[in-house]
Design an enzyme around this catalytic site. Structure first.
Site, short mmCIF file in Angstrom:
data_model
loop_
_atom_site.label_atom_id
_atom_site.label_comp_id
_atom_site.label_asym_id
_atom_site.label_seq_id
_atom_site.Cartn_x
_atom_site.Cartn_y
_atom_site.Cartn_z
CB SER A 109 -0.90 0.01 1.23
OG SER A 109 -1.43 1.31 1.41
CG HIS A 119 -3.78 -2.38 -1.10
ND1 HIS A 119 -4.74 -3.36 -1.22
CD2 HIS A 119 -4.29 -1.47 -0.25
CE1 HIS A 119 -5.78 -3.06 -0.47
NE2 HIS A 119 -5.53 -1.91 0.14
CG ASP A 135 -5.36 1.78 0.63
OD1 ASP A 135 -6.24 0.90 0.70
OD2 ASP A 135 -4.21 1.65 1.08
CG MET A 167 -9.24 6.46 1.36
SD MET A 167 -8.46 6.99 2.89
CE MET A 167 -7.46 5.53 3.27
CG HIS A 212 -9.24 -1.15 -0.33
ND1 HIS A 212 -8.64 -1.06 0.92
CD2 HIS A 212 -10.57 -1.31 -0.09
CE1 HIS A 212 -9.57 -1.16 1.85
NE2 HIS A 212 -10.74 -1.31 1.27
CG MET A 231 -11.55 2.07 1.77
SD MET A 231 -10.10 2.45 2.76
CE MET A 231 -8.86 2.38 1.50
CG MET A 261 -11.28 -3.35 5.98
SD MET A 261 -9.88 -2.85 4.95
CE MET A 261 -8.95 -1.78 6.03
N GLY A 315 -9.42 3.88 6.63
CA GLY A 315 -9.33 5.33 6.67
C GLY A 315 -7.92 5.86 6.78
N GLY A 342 -3.44 4.63 7.37
CA GLY A 342 -2.40 3.63 7.58
C GLY A 342 -1.81 3.75 8.97
N GLY A 343 -0.94 2.82 9.33
CA GLY A 343 -0.20 2.92 10.58
C GLY A 343 -0.97 2.55 11.83
CG ASP A 398 -5.93 -3.14 3.83
OD1 ASP A 398 -4.86 -2.70 4.27
OD2 ASP A 398 -6.67 -2.49 3.07
N GLY A 399 -4.30 -4.02 7.02
CA GLY A 399 -4.22 -3.17 8.20
C GLY A 399 -3.35 -3.73 9.30
N GLY A 400 -2.28 -3.02 9.62
CA GLY A 400 -1.44 -3.39 10.76
C GLY A 400 -0.57 -4.61 10.54
N GLY A 455 1.67 -1.60 4.39
CA GLY A 455 1.89 -0.19 4.10
C GLY A 455 3.03 0.35 4.93
CB SER A 456 3.07 2.08 8.22
OG SER A 456 2.26 1.12 8.84
C1 DX5 Z 1 -6.48 1.53 5.50
C2 DX5 Z 1 -6.00 1.05 4.16
C3 DX5 Z 1 -4.80 0.17 4.25
C4 DX5 Z 1 -3.59 0.81 4.86
C5 DX5 Z 1 -2.64 -0.22 5.36
O1 DX5 Z 1 -7.68 2.19 5.35
O2 DX5 Z 1 -7.01 0.33 3.50
O3 DX5 Z 1 -4.50 -0.38 2.98
O4 DX5 Z 1 -2.92 1.64 3.98
O5 DX5 Z 1 -1.60 0.42 6.00
P1 DX5 Z 1 -0.78 -0.23 7.20
O6 DX5 Z 1 -0.07 -1.43 6.64
O7 DX5 Z 1 0.11 0.87 7.62
O8 DX5 Z 1 -1.79 -0.62 8.26
ZN ZN Z 2 -6.51 -0.90 1.71
#
Ligand code: DX5
Ligand code: ZN
Length: 217
Positions: free
Chosen positions: A8, A33, A35, A37, A66, A68, A137, A142, A144-145, A175-177, A197-198
């Site tokens: 991401s 990926h 994102d 929004m 993705h 959102m 999820m 919404g 990252g991190g 997806d996430g963390g 992502g992060s």
């Molecule tokens: C959150 C996004 C994720 C996010 C993941 O809304 O859909 O794709 O960027 O980032 P990390 O890996 O930092 O949780």
């Molecule tokens: Zn995502």
């Protein structure tokens, strides 16, 4: 199923997006990926089809979009044109999931269905045959991190069990963390694609970070 990493770019340096995408490709990830929004489904606004389209010539990575967004249906043709290989919609958005998944597939690309943390596993069961991928999820969408919600692990297991019960081989993306530790937990629960992502962008050596996520444990 082989484990794949989808990078991401949400927490990358977006002023250098083309370079960041080349960097993740060199680091050995499989997918990008993206994102998207809309400021309605989630608070922030990221980017749309124009920016995705401008990235397309810079990489051969699979574009894992993705959405959102509150109204995904009318955006689908635009993202197909902008090079998506997979488009994922939220079951909580304003759309008819069955029709929307079929619409995505009608363009000859893969269709994904995403569920937020408060939506139960059973919500996606009626749509498994129409989806190539279920995106679970493990944070509130919404930003990252955020920290991985370990209480989502039973949901991953329940959806993998139902996929097997229906005789399908649908991908499960989480997806996430995701970090070295949560990557293992998600994989053990039945996920085969991990969004990172992060974790990738905070590690100086991104190739090493990718290897740490994919190492057999
Ligand atoms: C959150 C996004 C994720 C996010 C993941 O809304 O859909 O794709 O960027 O980032 P990390 O890996 O930092 O949780
Ligand atoms: Zn995502």
């Amino acid at each position: 199923m082989d484990l794949k990493i989808s990078a991401s770019v949400l927490n990358s340096d977006m002023s250098q997006l083309g370079n960041e995408v080349r960097r993740v490709e060199l680091a050995g990830v499989h997918m990008l990926h993206l994102d998207v929004m809309d400021g309605v489904f989630v608070k922030s606004i990221t980017f749309g089809d124009y920016i995705q389209s401008s990235l397309r010539p810079h990489t051969n990575l699979i574009f894992d979009t993705h959405l959102m967004v509150n109204e995904p249906t009318r955006l689908i043709p635009l993202f197909v044109k902008a090079g998506s290989d997979i488009i994922t919609i939220h079951i909580e958005s304003e759309c008819l999931p069955l029709d929307t998944l079929r619409l995505i597939r009608s363009f000859g690309i893969k269709a994904g269905l995403c569920i937020k943390p408060n939506t139960p596993a059973q919500a996606v069961f009626p749509f498994l045959k129409e989806a190539d991928m279920i995106l679970i999820m493990t944070v509130e969408p919404g930003m990252g991190g955020q920290e991985f919600m370990t209480d989502m692990l039973p949901k991953i297991r329940a959806i993998r069990q139902e996929i097997v019960r229906q005789g399908l081989n649908t991908d499960i993306e989480v997806d996430g963390g995701i970090n070295q530790k949560t990557a293992q937990l998600a994989q053990q629960a039945g996920a085969n694609i991990l969004v990172a992502g992060s974790y990738l962008f905070n590690e100086g050596d991104m190739g090493k970070a990718v290897r740490q996520l994919t190492v057999d444990n």
